[in-house]
Each structure stands twice: as C-alpha cells, then as structure tokens.
Scaffold this motif. Structure first.
Motif, short mmCIF file in Angstrom:
data_model
loop_
_atom_site.label_atom_id
_atom_site.label_comp_id
_atom_site.label_asym_id
_atom_site.label_seq_id
_atom_site.Cartn_x
_atom_site.Cartn_y
_atom_site.Cartn_z
N LEU A 177 0.77 -1.16 0.05
CA LEU A 177 0.09 -0.03 -0.17
C LEU A 177 1.03 1.28 0.15
N GLY A 178 2.20 1.06 0.07
CA GLY A 178 3.11 2.31 0.18
C GLY A 178 2.82 3.18 1.30
N LEU A 179 2.89 2.59 2.37
CA LEU A 179 2.78 3.55 3.68
C LEU A 179 3.98 3.86 4.26
N SER A 180 4.04 4.92 4.97
CA SER A 180 5.23 5.49 5.75
C SER A 180 5.19 4.95 7.21
N ASP A 181 5.94 4.79 8.06
CA ASP A 181 6.15 4.76 9.42
C ASP A 181 4.96 5.30 10.19
N ARG A 182 4.78 6.65 9.87
CA ARG A 182 3.85 7.54 10.55
C ARG A 182 2.60 6.98 10.12
N LEU A 217 8.58 9.44 15.41
CA LEU A 217 9.99 9.77 15.78
C LEU A 217 11.08 8.93 14.96
N SER A 218 10.56 7.81 14.39
CA SER A 218 11.45 6.99 13.58
C SER A 218 11.70 7.41 12.17
N ASP A 219 10.53 8.12 11.76
CA ASP A 219 10.57 8.77 10.48
C ASP A 219 11.51 10.22 10.80
N ALA A 220 11.27 10.90 11.90
CA ALA A 220 12.03 12.10 11.84
C ALA A 220 13.57 11.73 12.02
N TYR A 248 19.92 8.51 10.83
CA TYR A 248 20.21 6.85 11.45
C TYR A 248 20.01 6.06 10.31
N GLY A 249 19.00 6.44 9.22
CA GLY A 249 18.63 5.24 7.97
C GLY A 249 17.91 4.47 8.82
N SER A 250 18.12 2.94 8.41
CA SER A 250 17.42 2.01 8.58
C SER A 250 17.48 1.53 10.31
N LEU A 309 14.59 3.32 13.69
CA LEU A 309 13.78 2.88 14.64
C LEU A 309 14.26 2.35 15.73
N ARG A 310 15.31 1.86 16.10
CA ARG A 310 15.99 1.31 17.33
C ARG A 310 16.24 2.48 18.10
N HIS A 311 16.64 3.71 17.61
CA HIS A 311 16.92 4.92 18.50
C HIS A 311 15.78 5.36 19.00
N ALA A 312 14.68 5.40 18.23
CA ALA A 312 13.26 5.99 18.62
C ALA A 312 12.71 5.00 19.84
#
Length: 420
Positions: free
Chosen positions: A42-47, A370-373, A378-380, A383-386
């Motif tokens: 569906l082409g969705l973002s993490d947000r 936060l992962s998107d931001a 941090y690239g891939s 998400l870990r840092h978020a």
C-alpha cells in the motif's frame, strides 16, 4: 450429574473469557507482524503505520468503552461481550479487503468499536465470580489473553502471509472469532446481582467516586505511561527485527511468539500471584509490584536493542518482557476495588479510557513519527533509536504507580477481612 457445577462454573467462565480475550489480541496485534507486507503493497510510511496501529484503533476503542461498560452494568455484561466479539471479528476480516490507507484505517476504527465492549465487562464478570483473595490471580489469568493472543497473532499472521498473503491472514482470524461467538453466549452468564438495575448508581456518581481517589489517577496515568512504550514496543518490535537484525517474516514470528509465550505468560501470572499474597497484608503492594517491574525493565530492554546478535537479544528481552506485563494483575485488581461491585465495569472502562487513549493511541504513533524524523540521521537504524528513547516512559510509570501504593490503603473499598 451436570457437567457444569457451582464449583466449576467460575473456572469455565474464566476460561471462555480468556479465549475471547485471546481473539481480542489476535485481531489487535496481527497488524504488527503484517506491517511490512502491508507497507510494501500500500506504500505506507512509518507515520501512517503508527496511525493504523494506534490512533485508528484506540480512538473509538477508548471512548466507546465507557458508555458500553455503563450499558453492561445496567443490562447484561455477557451479552455485551458476545456482541462485541462478533463486531470486532467482522471488521478484522474487512481489513483484508482494503486497497488503500483510508480503507484499512476505517476498518481498524471498526475493530476498535467492537473491542470497546469486550474488556471492561469481562473484568466485572470475573470480579463477581472470584472472591477478593483470588481476584488478582483470576484477572491475571484473564490477562494471559494479551501474550497468548499476541503470540497467536504473530504466528498465524506470519505463516499465512508468508504462505498466501496478508489479506488472507486478516480474513481467516476474523471469521474464526465470529465462529466462537455462540459458544461464548452459551457458557458466559451474568451472576445474579444484589442491586436491581433501577437502583444502580448513575455514571456521574461512579466518575465522582473515582475522581476523589488519588490512587485511581496515579494508577491510570502510571499504567498509561507504561502502556505508551509497552504497546509501542509490541507493535514495532517485528519491524526492528527485520530492519536491524535482518530476520525474515517467519523467523520474526518465531522470536516474538517465544518472547510472548515465555516472558509474557510468566510475568502476568507472577504479578497476580504476588499481588494476592503481598497485597493481603498491605494494599500498597498493588502499586509497589508494578513500579519495581517497570524500573528493572529499562536497562534490560536497552541491552537487547543495542545487541547485534539475535540470540543475545532474545535472552535480554525475555526478562523485561515478563516484567512489562507484571502490572496487569495488581493494577486491574486494585481498580476493581476502588468502587462497589455494581460499578466495576464502569470503573474499569474509565481506567481503560485513560490507559488506552494515551498508551495505545499515543505510543505506537509517537514511535513511528520519531522513527521517520530520525531516518535522515540513522537510516534503517532510526527505529532502534526511537524505541530506546521511549524507554524513559517506564521510569515515569514506575514513579506514578509507586506513589499510588500508600493511597490504596485508604481508597480500597473492601476491607482486608471482606467476606468471600
């Protein structure tokens, strides 16, 4: 000789409500394991995924839980639970027919509407069937639906999506839930209530009672803080395993199911067992037990996220996975004891309104946003840092539920010597 006797009925009712709660979390958490194929198709973002996993579900789940619980307290709790099961299962199946973001968003809203009527009335039914000295453990057994349902969701979703597609996974689990509804209606019966419906307190009366008790606010906002990161971790951990540890869909489902079944089940049972025993001498333990569990979870979860080896990560995640579920028995039982028996479903719904609107609605979306931001930095690994930053919410949760402990000594409705 009847199969269902006076002594066996409480356990049978609890077992049936546990099955319903398992389906509740299968339908709720299956989106987490299916996030990657849904996002790709569906082409969705993490947000957007965060919206589907959090706000789309939590908005009506949290707000409608209060009027549905009030209705259950004044009519039939068992009928409300059964009808809710049919409704959320049907909308889960509809998720499999979505072709875009807004279609699946609306279907998830429907799942939230259905599940809004399932949990609070179940708490009240269990509290009527089990005496005070066994109530925290009974509610903990019911809460096993969270790890069992989540594990079943990731396993079923992972296997069906890998073998067929993600749409079939939604349709299969939705139809399965609808098929067990007649059995629920047959087994789960309301106990006769001491007070007639006409004499039951109004919703405003229950709300005023709880508003005047500091323990209710501390437990509610403490649990909500813990749930923000707890639900966030539960939703985003499959994506973390794929992005930062390189696992495929099947391997991810195996790892998460192991964590949920071993850690989640052990933590919930231990939390309820300790609360029943320590809380019988001092009600403050109903707050102290989850406070300790939240605090110890922080460094262990952080260690697992920092690791690069999946086996080490699994070992480090196991204990905090248990500790992050230990709050359920103590806190849920304490909330049931802040009001009189006829008011329990309404009290549970008001607690769930705060817990889920903040915890479920905010946590999943916040980590996704936060992962998107952080992705440009941090690239891939963003998400870990978020997720690491979100662990600070466990410290807030520990402070609030720990502060609730002394207040519970004064706010508790049933005395230590309550008749059983």
């Amino acid at each position: 000789m009847p199969i269902i006797t006076q002594s066996t009925r409480p356990r049978l009712v609890l077992a049936m409500l546990l099955v319903v709660y398992i389906f509740n979390f299968v339908d709720r958490q299956i989106l987490a394991i299916l996030a990657a194929p849904i996002q790709q198709e569906l082409g969705l973002s993490d947000r957007q995924l965060g919206l589907l996993g959090g706000i789309a579900f939590a908005l009506l789940y949290s707000t409608l839980g209060v009027p549905l619980a009030w209705l259950a307290d004044r009519t039939s709790r068992s009928r409300v639970v059964t009808g809710s099961l049919v409704l959320w299962s049907g909308f889960t199946a509809l998720c499999g027919l979505a072709t875009g973001f807004w279609q699946i968003f609306l279907a998830r809203l429907g799942v939230g509407i259905g599940e809004a009527g399932g949990v609070a009335p179940s708490y009240a039914i269990i509290s009527e069937y089990f005496p005070p000295r066994r109530r925290a453990l009974a509610l903990s057994v019911y809460s096993l639906g969270i790890p069992l349902g989540s594990a079943a969701g990731v396993l079923a979703g992972g296997y069906i999506a890998a073998r067929i597609d993600w749409r079939t996974a939604f349709i299969a689990v939705g139809l399965a839930g609808m098929l067990i509804a007649p059995l629920v209606r047959l087994i789960v019966r309301d106990k006769p209530r001491a007070a007639p419906v006409a004499s039951k307190p109004a919703f405003a009366t229950v709300a005023r009672t709880l508003a005047g008790k500091p323990s209710f606010w501390l437990l509610s906002f403490g649990a909500a803080s813990g749930s923000m990161i707890g639900y966030g971790l539960a939703f985003w951990l499959p994506s973390l395993m794929r992005r930062s540890f390189g696992l495929d869909l099947i391997a991810t489902s195996h790892l998460l199911a192991g964590l949920l079944l071993i850690g989640g089940v052990g933590g919930i049972v231990a939390g309820g067992w300790l609360a029943d025993r320590l809380g019988a001498r001092d009600r403050a333990w109903f707050g102290y037990i989850p406070a300790f569990a939240y605090l110890v979870s922080i460094p262990l979860f952080a260690g697992g996220m920092h690791g690069g080896d999946v086996r080490i990560a699994f070992a480090l995640f196991l204990l905090p996975q248990a500790l992050s579920y230990a709050w359920l028995g103590p806190v849920l039982s304490a909330v049931q004891h802040l009001v009189a028996p006829p008011e329990r479903a309404t009290a549970a719904a008001l607690f769930l309104l705060i817990n889920n609107l903040i915890g479920l609605g905010g946590g999943i979306y916040a980590l996704g946003a936060l992962s998107d931001a952080l992705t440009p930095l941090y690239g891939s690994d963003a998400l870990r840092h978020a997720m690491l930053g979100g662990l600070s919410l466990y410290a807030v949760a520990a402070l609030l539920v720990g502060m609730a402990g002394p207040h519970l000594r004064r706010d508790w409705v049933e005395p230590l010597t309550a008749p059983e």
